[in-house]
Design a protein around this motif. Structure first.
Motif, short mmCIF file in Angstrom:
data_model
loop_
_atom_site.label_atom_id
_atom_site.label_comp_id
_atom_site.label_asym_id
_atom_site.label_seq_id
_atom_site.Cartn_x
_atom_site.Cartn_y
_atom_site.Cartn_z
N VAL A 98 5.34 8.05 -3.85
CA VAL A 98 4.87 8.07 -5.24
C VAL A 98 3.63 8.95 -5.34
CG1 VAL A 98 5.79 5.78 -5.75
CG2 VAL A 98 3.45 6.01 -4.88
N GLU A 99 3.31 9.38 -6.56
CA GLU A 99 2.12 10.21 -6.75
C GLU A 99 0.87 9.35 -6.57
OE1 GLU A 99 0.20 13.42 -9.93
OE2 GLU A 99 2.17 12.51 -10.32
N TYR A 100 -0.13 9.94 -5.94
CA TYR A 100 -1.38 9.24 -5.65
C TYR A 100 -2.21 9.12 -6.93
CZ TYR A 100 -5.88 8.27 -3.33
OH TYR A 100 -7.06 7.71 -2.92
N SER A 101 -2.53 7.90 -7.30
CA SER A 101 -3.33 7.63 -8.49
C SER A 101 -4.10 6.35 -8.26
CB SER A 101 -2.43 7.49 -9.73
OG SER A 101 -1.61 6.32 -9.60
N GLU A 102 -4.97 6.01 -9.19
CA GLU A 102 -5.74 4.77 -9.07
C GLU A 102 -4.80 3.57 -8.98
OE1 GLU A 102 -9.10 2.82 -8.34
OE2 GLU A 102 -9.18 4.91 -8.97
N LYS A 103 -3.77 3.57 -9.83
CA LYS A 103 -2.83 2.44 -9.86
C LYS A 103 -2.05 2.31 -8.56
CE LYS A 103 1.19 0.65 -12.36
NZ LYS A 103 2.19 0.91 -13.45
N THR A 104 -1.45 3.41 -8.09
CA THR A 104 -0.63 3.33 -6.86
C THR A 104 -1.49 3.06 -5.64
OG1 THR A 104 -0.72 5.75 -6.66
CG2 THR A 104 1.21 4.79 -7.77
N MET A 105 -2.72 3.60 -5.63
CA MET A 105 -3.61 3.33 -4.50
C MET A 105 -3.97 1.85 -4.44
SD MET A 105 -7.51 4.61 -3.73
CE MET A 105 -8.13 3.31 -4.83
N GLU A 106 -4.34 1.26 -5.58
CA GLU A 106 -4.72 -0.15 -5.59
C GLU A 106 -3.54 -1.03 -5.18
OE1 GLU A 106 -7.55 -1.56 -5.88
OE2 GLU A 106 -8.70 0.26 -6.33
N GLU A 107 -2.35 -0.70 -5.67
CA GLU A 107 -1.16 -1.48 -5.31
C GLU A 107 -0.91 -1.41 -3.80
OE1 GLU A 107 3.67 -1.62 -6.23
OE2 GLU A 107 2.35 -0.36 -7.46
N ALA A 108 -1.07 -0.22 -3.22
CA ALA A 108 -0.85 -0.06 -1.78
C ALA A 108 -1.91 -0.81 -0.99
CB ALA A 108 -0.85 1.42 -1.42
N LEU A 109 -3.18 -0.71 -1.42
CA LEU A 109 -4.27 -1.35 -0.68
C LEU A 109 -4.10 -2.87 -0.63
CD1 LEU A 109 -7.45 0.67 -1.68
CD2 LEU A 109 -6.41 0.51 0.57
N LYS A 110 -3.67 -3.46 -1.73
CA LYS A 110 -3.47 -4.91 -1.74
C LYS A 110 -2.44 -5.32 -0.70
CE LYS A 110 -4.74 -5.72 -6.58
NZ LYS A 110 -4.25 -6.09 -7.94
N LYS A 111 -1.39 -4.53 -0.55
CA LYS A 111 -0.35 -4.88 0.43
C LYS A 111 -0.82 -4.58 1.86
CE LYS A 111 3.52 -4.46 -2.77
NZ LYS A 111 4.83 -3.86 -3.07
N VAL A 112 -1.60 -3.52 2.02
CA VAL A 112 -2.11 -3.19 3.36
C VAL A 112 -3.05 -4.29 3.86
CG1 VAL A 112 -3.62 -1.62 4.64
CG2 VAL A 112 -1.84 -0.70 3.14
N GLU A 113 -3.89 -4.82 2.95
CA GLU A 113 -4.83 -5.88 3.34
C GLU A 113 -4.12 -7.11 3.88
OE1 GLU A 113 -7.14 -6.52 -0.13
OE2 GLU A 113 -8.29 -4.65 0.08
N GLY A 114 -2.89 -7.33 3.44
CA GLY A 114 -2.14 -8.50 3.90
C GLY A 114 -1.27 -8.24 5.12
N MET A 115 -1.30 -7.03 5.65
CA MET A 115 -0.45 -6.70 6.79
C MET A 115 -1.03 -7.29 8.08
SD MET A 115 0.79 -2.78 6.08
CE MET A 115 1.97 -2.42 4.77
N GLU A 116 -0.20 -8.02 8.81
CA GLU A 116 -0.61 -8.62 10.08
C GLU A 116 0.37 -8.23 11.18
OE1 GLU A 116 -3.37 -10.10 10.52
OE2 GLU A 116 -4.01 -10.46 8.44
N ASP A 117 0.07 -8.67 12.38
CA ASP A 117 0.91 -8.37 13.55
C ASP A 117 2.05 -9.39 13.61
OD1 ASP A 117 -0.55 -10.41 15.99
OD2 ASP A 117 -1.49 -10.07 14.05
N ASP A 118 2.95 -9.32 12.66
CA ASP A 118 3.95 -10.38 12.51
C ASP A 118 5.39 -9.88 12.43
OD1 ASP A 118 3.73 -9.12 10.08
OD2 ASP A 118 3.15 -10.89 8.94
N LEU A 119 5.64 -8.65 12.94
CA LEU A 119 7.00 -8.12 12.84
C LEU A 119 7.71 -8.03 14.19
CD1 LEU A 119 6.82 -5.32 10.08
CD2 LEU A 119 7.55 -7.70 9.88
N GLY A 120 7.20 -8.72 15.21
CA GLY A 120 7.93 -8.79 16.47
C GLY A 120 7.67 -7.63 17.42
#
Length: 736
Positions: A340-362
């Motif tokens: 997607v195009e980089y914008s304030e909206k897409t960046m914030e959406e991505a950051l929220k998901k990145v903050e929740g990423m943990e070592d949980d995929l095996g």
């Protein structure tokens, strides 16, 4: 009952490896490493000791010998299967034998087998390798002596052999390490992540220096040196005479030249480049990413470091670019269905998901994620840049690198090795075959310049139409041994190895011209050099050249084998070159058999696996391998990290803050202090977030900051204090 004394594993088994001695010699940017491993059998029965250990993935292993009493046995390079059979036969007949071999899956893992060590006997194993040192973002040269062998996850569990590993506190052998550095230019300083004795200069010009690890060091973490020269780095050429005993016309019999080129692009071209691109981030979320970056108390986890590295990059993408974020383990996920195009909206959406990423995929199965990324259509006029963040704990290293190479025409790959023990073969291989650049993150120190350097390279348009032209005296011909140059970055070293055949006058000179085109602007760099061989260089350049050619042939052989072509032609060439040059390969091994004593060793042979270091908290996987086991108000009108040298540094300094780089110490004439560990009395329950990262997390997509209490708190000041430092010509930014 067995008497458990002396060197023991965590299972109370005696360990025959007593100590490791390493001597490093650095000449300009080339390192020669001599390691001596001292074994002693304190048991009442003969032993076979097996030690699996990490090596730099691009090292040329060129010597292996064993000393028992007064007898030294120098190993020979032989075809791998023959060497294994000779080793097994020697042990079966009661002889002493020693085998050193590279893993079939990855060139940065070696196995050393010390066979039939009689009760009470001692043996010293000496191995030597040469390698080029990588140039860092701050122009330092990085040398790493790996101590950590991270468990490698192999998808779908092909046959594997357990690698014994223990926590750092239980590593039962010590390390002595010394380094001697020399260069045509003065050595300005040497820094390390370990406690070092003061740097000693060996001449008045300060072009030669020596440094040692402080006494009492345990081999419980990677030893990393950063070497800095004054006026580095200049284009150079080193011509090395051939081996007198070798046949003229062969690689070892002819002179070999090593060219170090540092291309400088015209400033007018660099300043006129527009920033665009599709940035695809691929984050490792396997279980191993949950362990600490290093063995220092309170160290950040690898997944936490990867998130912070990704944060810096996300906040630095120029407006108008496209991006997406993938993560992988045993399966893979993506934040957006497509970039997607980089914008304030897409960046914030991505950051929220990145903050929740943990070592949980095996497990660490990166291959399927890469295949999916490559199946996505590229965006017109937005060159694809792939950023990979991983601890490199995969068992199918060569398969992954080959996939990146096959798709190198559609993207560039920039890799980040996260944590100590990250596979240098995988991280460097991804960048090399993907036309990008490799970085290693082992602590919060220096993260920012490394990230910014890779981003600058990614925003630089691909250099095309690269050609190399040689101008040599009559009667001298050249055979280039390096693969064709496909990638050039501003100020970064490119190496060329070439064999020179024929006779030339003593005072003869040659030249090489590298031509290329950047953003439609043709450019060239020319280097003149003397054909007179350098003195006292031994065969270092020849061995590095042989290693370069061997690696290229190995890649071609694997591609042909995957394509169903008959096996054997390229493999035969690799074996011949490896034997001729004395440099190890994927298809050869070093073998030494002690045939001189005439006495056979009596009694059943007991196998002992010498443990290697594992990271704190590192799970023991079910799949570990070696292929063979013998027996607010807007600051800055549109400030953005990617657009300039760095506004963050200026911003921090203006408010009395600087990036914390205390994780390294300088080996100089001042009193040494171990800056790598927290003092015993200061043990915070949770590591304090780095001020730089806290500040970056508050930055808007456009590059500005809202002047609010959160920004002031990140700077350690009140809102009023921050407002008072605002330049008068900057108008307040309207609030949203």
């Amino acid at each position: 009952m067995e008497n458990c004394c002396g060197l023991l594993t965590s299972k109370k088994e005696p360990v025959p490896l007593k100590s490791v001695e390493v001597e490093l010699e650095v000449r300009d940017h080339v390192a020669t490493v001599v390691s001596t491993l001292n074994y002693e059998n304190k048991e009442d029965k003969p032993l076979e000791a097996v030690f699996v250990f990490p090596m730099p993935g691009d090292a040329a292993v060129c010597h292996f010998s064993a000393t028992i009493g007064q007898t030294q046995i120098v190993a020979e390079v032989k075809e791998k299967q023959k060497a294994r059979e000779e080793y097994d036969d020697a042990l079966s007949s009661g002889q002493q034998a020693f085998l050193l071999e590279e893993s079939d899956q990855s060139p940065d893992i070696f196995s050393l087998s010390v066979g039939s060590l009689p009760p009470g006997e001692s043996a010293s194993i000496r191995l030597e390798y040469v390698t080029e040192l990588a140039v860092q973002a701050d122009e330092g040269l990085r040398f790493v002596l790996p101590a950590v062998l991270n468990p490698r996850y192999h998808p779908q569990g092909s046959g594997s052999v357990q690698v014994t590993s223990v926590p750092a506190s239980l590593v039962p052998y010590s390390l002595f390490f010394s380094a001697q550095v020399s260069s045509p230019r003065p050595v300005s300083r040497v820094e390390s992540n370990c406690r070092m004795d003061p740097l000693k200069y060996l001449n008045t010009e300060q072009s030669q220096a020596m440094v040692k690890l402080a006494a009492g060091h345990k081999f419980d973490k990677d030893v990393e040196l950063l070497i800095y020269y004054k006026d580095a780095h200049q284009p150079t050429a080193v011509v090395e005479a051939g081996q007198t005993s070798a046949k003229p016309g062969t690689l070892m019999g002819d002179p070999v030249v090593m060219l170090s080129l540092y291309p400088e692009f015209p400033q007018a071209v660099m300043s006129s480049l527009a920033s665009c691109g599709e940035f695809v981030f691929l984050l490792d979320r396997s279980g191993s990413m949950g362990v600490p970056l290093n063995n220092n108390e309170g160290s950040q986890t690898r997944i936490g470091s990867a998130r912070d590295t990704l944060l810096l990059l996300l906040k630095s993408i120029p407006m108008g670019c496209y991006f997406n974020i993938y993560s992988f383990g045993s399966s893979y996920e993506h934040i957006f269905p497509k970039s997607v195009e980089y914008s304030e909206k897409t960046m914030e959406e991505a950051l929220k998901k990145v903050e929740g990423m943990e070592d949980d995929l095996g497990g660490t199965e990166i291959l399927e994620a890469l295949k999916h990324i490559y199946s996505q259509a590229c965006i017109p006029n937005q060159p694809r840049q792939l950023f990979v963040f991983t601890d490199g704990e995969v068992g199918n290293t060569k398969e992954v690198i080959n996939l990146v190479k096959k798709n190198s025409g559609s993207h560039r790959c920039f890799s980040f090795g996260i944590g100590e023990g990250a596979s240098s073969a995988l991280i460097n291989g991804l960048a090399k075959e993907g036309g990008g650049y490799a970085q290693f993150i082992t602590g919060i120190d220096r993260m920012q310049p490394k990230v910014m350097q890779s981003l600058r390279f990614a925003l630089q348009p691909a250099v095309v139409d690269i050609s190399v032209k040689w101008d040599l005296p009559k009667g001298v011909s050249v055979t280039v041994l390096s693969p064709p140059i496909t990638t050039l970055f501003q100020g970064q070293r490119s190496l060329i190895y070439a064999q020179l055949t024929g006779q030339s006058p003593e005072a003869a000179e040659g030249s090489v011209t590298v031509k290329y085109s950047l953003a439609g602007h043709p450019s060239q760099n020319k280097l003149h050099f003397s054909l007179k061989p350098a003195e006292d260089s031994g065969l270092t350049v020849h061995r590095l050249a042989a290693r370069t050619l061997i690696r290229s042939l190995e890649m071609v052989e694997e591609e042909e084998r995957e394509g169903g072509e008959p096996d054997g032609v390229k493999k035969k060439k690799v074996v011949e070159l490896s034997v001729q040059s004395g440099v190890s390969s994927a298809f050869t091994a070093f073998i030494a058999v002690n045939k001189g004593s005439g006495e056979t060793i009596q009694g059943p042979l007991v196998r002992r696996n010498v443990p290697t270091l594992m990271m704190m908290g590192c799970p023991t996987p079910s799949m570990m391998w070696m292929s063979h086991s013998p027996a607010a108000g807007g600051f800055s009108g549109g400030l953005h990290l990617a657009a300039f040298n760095n506004p963050i540094d200026e911003f921090l300094m203006a408010h009395g803050l600087e990036e914390d780089t205390d994780e390294y110490q300088m080996a100089d004439d001042s009193e040494q202090e171990d800056m790598y560990d927290d003092p015993p009395e200061a043990k915070p329950e949770l590591p304090r977030r780095d001020p730089l990262l806290q500040l970056v997390s508050l930055q808007r997509a456009s590059g500005r900051w809202e002047l609010d209490p959160a920004v002031a708190a990140a700077l350690g000041k009140t809102s009023e204090e921050v407002e008072n430092t605002q330049p008068s010509e900057v108008s307040p930014y309207p609030k949203h």
